[in-house]
Design a protein around this motif. Structure first.
Motif, PDB file in Angstrom:
ATOM      1  N   HIS A  51       0.803  -1.227   0.000  1.00  0.00           N
ATOM      2  CA  HIS A  51       0.000   0.000   0.000  1.00  0.00           C
ATOM      3  C   HIS A  51       0.833   1.273   0.000  1.00  0.00           C
ATOM      4  O   HIS A  51       0.279   2.370  -0.028  1.00  0.00           O
ATOM      5  N   ASN A  53       2.995   1.934  -2.459  1.00  0.00           N
ATOM      6  CA  ASN A  53       3.429   2.084  -3.854  1.00  0.00           C
ATOM      7  C   ASN A  53       4.750   1.378  -4.144  1.00  0.00           C
ATOM      8  O   ASN A  53       5.517   1.785  -5.008  1.00  0.00           O
ATOM      9  N   THR A 396      -0.814   1.204  -8.739  1.00  0.00           N
ATOM     10  CA  THR A 396      -1.742   2.224  -8.245  1.00  0.00           C
ATOM     11  C   THR A 396      -2.124   3.246  -9.311  1.00  0.00           C
ATOM     12  O   THR A 396      -3.147   3.927  -9.176  1.00  0.00           O
TER      13      THR A 396
END
Length: 417
Positions: A51, A53, A396
């Motif tokens: 989470h 990146n 993302t």
């Protein structure tokens, strides 16, 4: 006019000099592919987006030294390794998407054909693996500096997990289902040191001589139960009561879809408006008996069929569609648009080194909301084949990151395809 085109050419050359990365991009009408690195030192057999990146990538550990060194002074010792007992090279790394840089991580247990899932706090939990590491749990908590690395817990699992499937549950736990000759499931974290596994007869029933129920397809359904597909059959499991609440019709062809025939599956996007519908898609794979025939040099064509089933229907049935081309050993990525990318794999043969043939170098987009005849469209050519042990994840920013393929025993690439 000549002056104008000269100025444009000079501008493009200027951009390429400022950013050589652009020079490695292959642009076509159906998309753009960019080579991020010609080599990262390991084969990314598994990948997981974190989470923050960053993407963790890892390879098996019993093939000898990789081409990526651990930090100075860092080595690990495995007395049972037949290839390299003292290893100062990395078999895992953390890739920073924003900076396109990576650093080595130290994983000491063999992750070959293991499985994993991400906890609510962002920690990757990675379970099982090969040989004496099939009871291991490994965790990697994301960090924004260079402090995080793998933490390993040998002997944590109650059963050996090799080719199992993991799924995060609504209560935050992870369920670990199946594995080679394992007809049961268990949970992480466990409640106590003696937490048991739970028998699942369905996994025993779907095993055949070729073990075509490994890496079962598992999807969490809106009612909280689990859709589990193995070989050619599917059920809905209430894991809280250890009870099969529904058995779905068998898929309408007799070809197995799970490892070692390595088809694909995805739970299509769910509209939160009432009434809620959940539809599972299963595609590709290899015909029954393909493995033994491929060992004899006979490479069967992979399946191009897709089957979809609305598991929330009162009387569900499998609807038939065909991909643009056959595919085995592929990957499916669900895009933010609700579309699906089908990528990697082979057109014939089956899963393993050298017995998957004819790489599929054209990814396919599947648009579930289009009319039936135009749901599949073919993307731009990918020049690098990605077959056995390749991987793909959604980033993302909506791009797909692909890597890995055919690491081969002991990284010996002499006389291999």
């Amino acid at each position: 006019m000549v002056t104008f085109f000269l100025l444009v050419l000079l501008f493009i050359l200027h951009l390429l000099l400022l950013n050589p990365f652009l020079a490695m991009c292959q642009i076509g009408r159906e998309g753009e592919w960019c080579l991020l690195h010609s080599s990262i030192g390991i084969s990314s057999m598994h990948m997981q987006l974190l989470h923050n990146n960053k993407v963790v990538m890892f390879d098996r550990t019993d093939f000898g030294p990789s081409n990526l060194s651990l930090a100075y002074g860092h080595c690990w010792y495995d007395p049972s390794d037949n290839v390299l007992k003292n290893d100062c090279t990395a078999h895992s790394l953390l890739y920073d998407i924003g900076t396109k840089t990576f650093r080595p991580l130290m994983v000491e247990t063999d992750t070959w054909c293991s499985s994993g899932a991400v906890l609510l706090d962002g920690t990757l939990v990675q379970t099982g693996g090969y040989n004496d590491d099939d009871h291991v749990v490994r965790t990697l908590a994301p960090c924004n500096d260079d402090s995080c690395d793998w933490v390993e817990f040998p002997g944590y699992l109650s059963e050996r997990r090799w080719y199992a499937t993991n799924q995060r549950l609504p209560d935050g736990r992870i369920i670990i289902i199946g594995g080679r000759r394992q007809f049961n499931y268990e949970f992480y974290p466990r409640k106590s040191e003696s937490s048991p596994s739970f028998w699942l007869e369905f996994l025993r029933e779907t095993r055949d001589d070729d073990e075509n129920n490994l890496y079962p397809f598992v999807h969490l359904l809106p009612d909280g139960n689990l859709f589990i597909f193995a070989n050619t059959r599917a059920i809905s499991l209430d894991y809280k009561q250890n009870r099969v609440v529904r058995e779905f019709p068998s898929i309408t062809t007799n070809d197995p879809r799970n490892y070692s025939r390595s088809g694909l599956s995805v739970l299509l996007p769910i509209d939160e408006n009432e009434p809620i519908e959940a539809e599972v898609m299963v595609c590709g794979g290899a015909p029954r008996g393909a493995f033994s025939r491929a060992k004899q040099g006979i490479f069967d064509a992979a399946s191009r069929s897709c089957r979809c089933i609305k598991v929330t229907d009162e009387n569900p049935s499998w609807a038939m569609e065909d991909m643009s081309m056959p595919r085995v050993m592929g990957d499916m990525i669900l895009l933010p648009t609700g579309d699906v990318v089908i990528i990697n794999g082979a057109e014939s043969g089956t899963t393993s080194w050298e017995i998957g043939q004819n790489p599929v170098t054209r990814p396919v987009i599947y648009k579930p909301h289009e009319v039936e005849d135009i749901r599949f469209s073919v993307m731009s050519l990918v020049t690098r084949p990605r077959m056995y042990h390749s991987s793909a994840v959604l980033l993302t920013d909506g791009r797909a990151l692909v890597g890995g393929s055919n690491p081969h025993p002991y990284y010996n690439f002499t006389g291999v395809q």
